[in-house]
Each structure stands twice: as C-alpha cells, then as structure tokens.
Design a protein around this motif. Structure first.
Motif, PDB file in Angstrom:
ATOM      1  N   GLU A  16      38.328 -20.931 -48.217  1.00  0.00           N
ATOM      2  CA  GLU A  16      39.286 -21.311 -47.215  1.00  0.00           C
ATOM      3  C   GLU A  16      38.766 -20.973 -45.631  1.00  0.00           C
ATOM      4  OE1 GLU A  16      42.879 -18.606 -47.007  1.00  0.00           O
ATOM      5  OE2 GLU A  16      41.555 -16.789 -47.680  1.00  0.00           O
ATOM      6  N   TRP A  18      40.014 -20.942 -41.472  1.00  0.00           N
ATOM      7  CA  TRP A  18      41.136 -20.998 -40.446  1.00  0.00           C
ATOM      8  C   TRP A  18      40.768 -21.396 -38.914  1.00  0.00           C
ATOM      9  CZ3 TRP A  18      46.168 -18.968 -41.422  1.00  0.00           C
ATOM     10  CH2 TRP A  18      46.428 -18.590 -42.725  1.00  0.00           C
ATOM     11  N   HIS A  27      45.085 -23.958 -41.380  1.00  0.00           N
ATOM     12  CA  HIS A  27      44.736 -23.276 -42.482  1.00  0.00           C
ATOM     13  C   HIS A  27      44.264 -24.344 -43.408  1.00  0.00           C
ATOM     14  CE1 HIS A  27      45.397 -20.985 -46.625  1.00  0.00           C
ATOM     15  NE2 HIS A  27      44.281 -20.581 -45.952  1.00  0.00           N
ATOM     16  N   GLN A  29      42.763 -24.765 -47.358  1.00  0.00           N
ATOM     17  CA  GLN A  29      42.708 -24.027 -48.547  1.00  0.00           C
ATOM     18  C   GLN A  29      42.263 -25.197 -49.844  1.00  0.00           C
ATOM     19  OE1 GLN A  29      43.158 -20.463 -49.396  1.00  0.00           O
ATOM     20  NE2 GLN A  29      42.469 -21.354 -51.419  1.00  0.00           N
ATOM     21  N   LEU A  40      41.774 -30.258 -50.335  1.00  0.00           N
ATOM     22  CA  LEU A  40      42.530 -29.032 -49.741  1.00  0.00           C
ATOM     23  C   LEU A  40      43.643 -29.455 -49.284  1.00  0.00           C
ATOM     24  CD1 LEU A  40      39.149 -29.788 -48.700  1.00  0.00           C
ATOM     25  CD2 LEU A  40      39.451 -27.488 -47.962  1.00  0.00           C
ATOM     26  N   PRO A  88      48.840 -17.162 -46.898  1.00  0.00           N
ATOM     27  CA  PRO A  88      49.312 -18.581 -47.437  1.00  0.00           C
ATOM     28  C   PRO A  88      50.320 -18.599 -48.743  1.00  0.00           C
ATOM     29  CG  PRO A  88      46.815 -18.158 -47.106  1.00  0.00           C
ATOM     30  CD  PRO A  88      47.421 -16.774 -46.934  1.00  0.00           C
TER      31      PRO A  88
END
Length: 94
Positions: A16, A18, A27, A29, A40, A88
């Motif tokens: 992940e 940021w 963000h 992920q 993602l 998250p």
C-alpha cells in the motif's frame, strides 16, 4: 550547490502507498495481485488540520498501469509520500 529531488519509487510488488499534497490524500491498496491480473483500490480523501475525521470522497479500482500513471502524475504535481491518514476500509473479497 546541487539539490536533488528524491523521487517516490513505485513498488514492484504489492504494497500500500499514501500520497498527499498537504490537504488531499490518495491511498493505494492492492486488491488483486497475481500473474494474470493486478489491480489496486485507490481511495481519495481530505484531511483536516484540527484532527477531525477525514472526509473520504471517492474509491475506485484501477489496473496497476492506471495506478502507476496516477501516482506519477501526482508526484509530478508535488504530492509527497505520507504516513497513513486513516484506517482503510476492508476490501470485500470476491
């Protein structure tokens, strides 16, 4: 005096990440990561300096290629890596 700008490296494996411009946050992920498909979830939000809960604005699923383009565009605009700004949400499994 030569000052070099440190570039944010894009991970080759699932991780992940940021990015923030000081007020807005993205963000990244990983949700699917295998030989045939890599995608993602990118959640955007706004953080507030007074410690109020962040305002999550949008969530989208992007291919790895689309996410890399978005990451590079934001870095070119001056966005920087940052520490996690919120916890998250759990990604539903299929």
């Amino acid at each position: 005096m030569h000052v070099s700008r440190q570039k944010a490296k894009i991970p080759a494996c699932p991780a992940e990440g940021w990015l923030s411009d000081g007020r807005r946050v993205l963000h990244f992920q990983p949700v699917v990561w295998d030989r045939w498909q890599q995608s993602l979830e990118v959640t955007s939000g706004q953080v507030f300096p007074d410690g109020a809960p962040p305002l999550l604005q949008r969530r989208a699923r992007l291919s790895r290629e689309e996410a890399v383009v978005l990451w590079k565009e934001r870095c070119a605009e001056g966005w920087k890596r940052c520490v996690p700004q919120w916890r998250p949400p759990k990604v539903p499994s299929h």
